[in-house]
Design an enzyme around this catalytic site. Structure first.
Site, PDB file in Angstrom:
ATOM      1  N   SER A 143       0.856  -1.199   0.000  1.00 25.81           N
ATOM      2  CA  SER A 143       0.000   0.000   0.000  1.00 25.81           C
ATOM      3  C   SER A 143       0.881   1.234   0.000  1.00 25.81           C
ATOM      4  O   SER A 143       1.985   1.220   0.553  1.00 25.81           O
ATOM      5  CB  SER A 143      -0.877   0.019   1.255  1.00 25.81           C
ATOM      6  OG  SER A 143      -1.497   1.287   1.392  1.00 25.81           O
ATOM      7  N   TYR A 157      -1.238  -0.172  10.063  1.00 26.67           N
ATOM      8  CA  TYR A 157      -1.397  -0.714   8.701  1.00 26.67           C
ATOM      9  C   TYR A 157      -0.159  -0.395   7.859  1.00 26.67           C
ATOM     10  O   TYR A 157       0.401  -1.278   7.195  1.00 26.67           O
ATOM     11  CB  TYR A 157      -2.650  -0.073   8.114  1.00 26.67           C
ATOM     12  CG  TYR A 157      -2.971  -0.387   6.680  1.00 26.67           C
ATOM     13  CD1 TYR A 157      -3.476  -1.631   6.302  1.00 26.67           C
ATOM     14  CD2 TYR A 157      -2.825   0.589   5.683  1.00 26.67           C
ATOM     15  CE1 TYR A 157      -3.812  -1.897   4.974  1.00 26.67           C
ATOM     16  CE2 TYR A 157      -3.158   0.334   4.365  1.00 26.67           C
ATOM     17  CZ  TYR A 157      -3.650  -0.910   4.011  1.00 26.67           C
ATOM     18  OH  TYR A 157      -3.982  -1.163   2.701  1.00 26.67           O
TER      19      TYR A 157
HETATM   20  P1  NAP Z   1     -11.577  -5.688   0.545  1.00 27.75           P
HETATM   21  O1  NAP Z   1     -12.454  -5.233  -0.570  1.00 27.75           O
HETATM   22  O2  NAP Z   1     -11.959  -5.375   1.948  1.00 27.75           O
HETATM   23  O3  NAP Z   1     -11.353  -7.263   0.388  1.00 27.75           O
HETATM   24  C1  NAP Z   1     -10.567  -7.942   1.326  1.00 27.75           C
HETATM   25  C2  NAP Z   1     -10.418  -9.383   0.893  1.00 27.75           C
HETATM   26  O4  NAP Z   1      -9.512 -10.023   1.797  1.00 27.75           O
HETATM   27  C3  NAP Z   1     -11.720 -10.160   0.942  1.00 27.75           C
HETATM   28  O5  NAP Z   1     -11.707 -11.070  -0.140  1.00 27.75           O
HETATM   29  C4  NAP Z   1     -11.618 -10.903   2.278  1.00 27.75           C
HETATM   30  O6  NAP Z   1     -12.370 -12.122   2.300  1.00 27.75           O
HETATM   31  C5  NAP Z   1     -10.139 -11.191   2.329  1.00 27.75           C
HETATM   32  N1  NAP Z   1      -9.589 -11.433   3.661  1.00 27.75           N
HETATM   33  C6  NAP Z   1      -9.527 -10.587   4.714  1.00 27.75           C
HETATM   34  N2  NAP Z   1      -8.919 -11.175   5.767  1.00 27.75           N
HETATM   35  C7  NAP Z   1      -8.576 -12.430   5.372  1.00 27.75           C
HETATM   36  C8  NAP Z   1      -7.944 -13.530   5.992  1.00 27.75           C
HETATM   37  N3  NAP Z   1      -7.523 -13.465   7.270  1.00 27.75           N
HETATM   38  N4  NAP Z   1      -7.770 -14.667   5.277  1.00 27.75           N
HETATM   39  C9  NAP Z   1      -8.200 -14.757   3.991  1.00 27.75           C
HETATM   40  N5  NAP Z   1      -8.805 -13.737   3.346  1.00 27.75           N
HETATM   41  C10 NAP Z   1      -8.996 -12.599   4.029  1.00 27.75           C
HETATM   42  O7  NAP Z   1     -10.106  -5.080   0.374  1.00 27.75           O
HETATM   43  P2  NAP Z   1      -9.293  -4.516  -0.897  1.00 27.75           P
HETATM   44  O8  NAP Z   1      -9.386  -3.044  -0.889  1.00 27.75           O
HETATM   45  O9  NAP Z   1      -9.640  -5.276  -2.119  1.00 27.75           O
HETATM   46  O10 NAP Z   1      -7.818  -4.857  -0.409  1.00 27.75           O
HETATM   47  C11 NAP Z   1      -7.048  -5.899  -0.977  1.00 27.75           C
HETATM   48  C12 NAP Z   1      -5.587  -5.614  -0.663  1.00 27.75           C
HETATM   49  O11 NAP Z   1      -5.236  -4.348  -1.229  1.00 27.75           O
HETATM   50  C13 NAP Z   1      -5.294  -5.501   0.847  1.00 27.75           C
HETATM   51  O12 NAP Z   1      -4.036  -6.091   1.120  1.00 27.75           O
HETATM   52  C14 NAP Z   1      -5.237  -4.010   1.069  1.00 27.75           C
HETATM   53  O13 NAP Z   1      -4.416  -3.666   2.164  1.00 27.75           O
HETATM   54  C15 NAP Z   1      -4.617  -3.548  -0.237  1.00 27.75           C
HETATM   55  N6  NAP Z   1      -4.825  -2.127  -0.519  1.00 27.75           N
HETATM   56  C16 NAP Z   1      -6.068  -1.630  -0.703  1.00 27.75           C
HETATM   57  C17 NAP Z   1      -6.216  -0.264  -0.951  1.00 27.75           C
HETATM   58  C18 NAP Z   1      -7.557   0.366  -1.160  1.00 27.75           C
HETATM   59  O14 NAP Z   1      -7.614   1.627  -1.162  1.00 27.75           O
HETATM   60  N7  NAP Z   1      -8.625  -0.370  -1.368  1.00 27.75           N
HETATM   61  C19 NAP Z   1      -5.094   0.561  -1.007  1.00 27.75           C
HETATM   62  C20 NAP Z   1      -3.835   0.002  -0.799  1.00 27.75           C
HETATM   63  C21 NAP Z   1      -3.709  -1.342  -0.562  1.00 27.75           C
HETATM   64  P3  NAP Z   1     -13.974 -12.133   2.654  1.00 27.75           P
HETATM   65  O15 NAP Z   1     -14.673 -11.604   1.420  1.00 27.75           O
HETATM   66  O16 NAP Z   1     -14.279 -13.550   2.886  1.00 27.75           O
HETATM   67  O17 NAP Z   1     -14.162 -11.249   3.836  1.00 27.75           O
END
Ligand code: NAP
Length: 248
Positions: A143, A157
């Site tokens: 991130s 984070y």
């Molecule tokens: P999201 O929409 O909240 O989705 C999170 C995903 O992770 C879901 O599929 C969830 O499964 C799964 N998950 C959470 N905890 C888990 C665990 N302990 N074991 C297995 N699966 C788990 O998040 P996102 O925004 O797509 O984020 C994905 C990645 O991108 C993360 O690493 C996040 O830090 C990174 N990121 C996101 C952003 C942003 O602005 N969105 C920015 C920078 C980095 P369930 O559906 O079953 O809950």
């Protein structure tokens, strides 16, 4: 034969976009998720609609035996993993470190750093040519919070994501001679469900226009970079991290 991709947190957001885009690029797809089976099933349906095979695997990425089982299941049902996306993550509620509960620190570091170490370790054990594997490519989702020093109440984070950056750059070098490329991406402000977990209402609407490019990004825009890093077009790219952050 189709290549096989395994995506942690493939049920929603960036992971889901990686799964569907990977299918369009000819991969068979293993979709890991934590608890949202309906969302994982919907992604599997989209993968199959693109003409590829899909499986869903429930499993907590911070549980080493669940991670081993996730790879075993993928190998048994789809074949050995060619591409691994260490994507699943959580975020802390925005707060100064001094006001962040200890349990929340432990939970976020466990899932956003320790689990990624466990997952990368397992991927390398399966892929390394010196261990009988056929090589492969790994993309770790970090991130921009790591280089923004966790500003805005995200030190926990951001610290975990900084660890992922070290993991990516170190492991990329450690396993380069083993046929494995390891790269990372630092997404900026991306419009997914995770924003609701920050405790900041309407975060995308509030901060999107402050991004140099003038808006928040989409999960698909991150997935496009993931798929390129995994591809043969990126054959000479390893141990590095790209920002997908609209200039943030
Ligand atoms: P999201 O929409 O909240 O989705 C999170 C995903 O992770 C879901 O599929 C969830 O499964 C799964 N998950 C959470 N905890 C888990 C665990 N302990 N074991 C297995 N699966 C788990 O998040 P996102 O925004 O797509 O984020 C994905 C990645 O991108 C993360 O690493 C996040 O830090 C990174 N990121 C996101 C952003 C942003 O602005 N969105 C920015 C920078 C980095 P369930 O559906 O079953 O809950």
């Amino acid at each position: 034969m189709a290549k096989v991709i395994l995506v942690t947190g493939g049920s929603r957001g960036i992971g889901a976009a990686c799964c569907t885009l990977a299918a369009e690029h000819g991969y068979d797809v293993a979709i890991n998720y934590a608890g949202n089976a309906a969302a994982a099933d919907a992604v599997a349906t989209a993968v199959e609609a693109a003409g590829r095979r899909a499986i869903t695997i429930q499993g907590d990425i911070s549980d080493a035996s669940a991670v081993a089982l996730m790879f075993d299941t993928t190998e048994a049902k789809l074949g050995a993993v060619d591409a691994f996306v260490s994507n699943a993550g959580v975020i802390n509620k925005s707060a100064p470190l001094a006001d962040t509960p200890i349990e929340e620190i432990r939970r976020v570091v466990e899932i956003d750093l320790t689990a990624h170490l466990i997952c990368n370790r397992e991927a390398v054990r399966r892929m390394a040519t010196s261990r009988g594997g056929k090589g492969g490519a790994i993309v770790n989702i970090s991130s921009k919070a790591s280089t923004l020093f966790g500003g805005g109440g995200f030190i926990v984070y951001g610290s975990a994501k900084g660890g992922i950056d070290v993991l990516t750059q170190g492991l990329g070098r450690e396993v380069a001679a083993d046929g494995i490329r390891v790269n990372g991406l630092r997404p900026g402000l991306i419009d997914t469900d995770i924003q609701d977990d920050t405790g900041i209402e309407n975060r995308i609407a509030k901060f999107g226009s402050s991004v140099p490019i003038g808006r928040a990004g989409t999960a698909l825009e991150v997935a496009e970079a993931v798929i390129w890093l995994l591809s043969d077009q990126a054959a000479y790219v390893t141990g590095t991290i790209f920002d997908v952050s609209g200039g943030r």
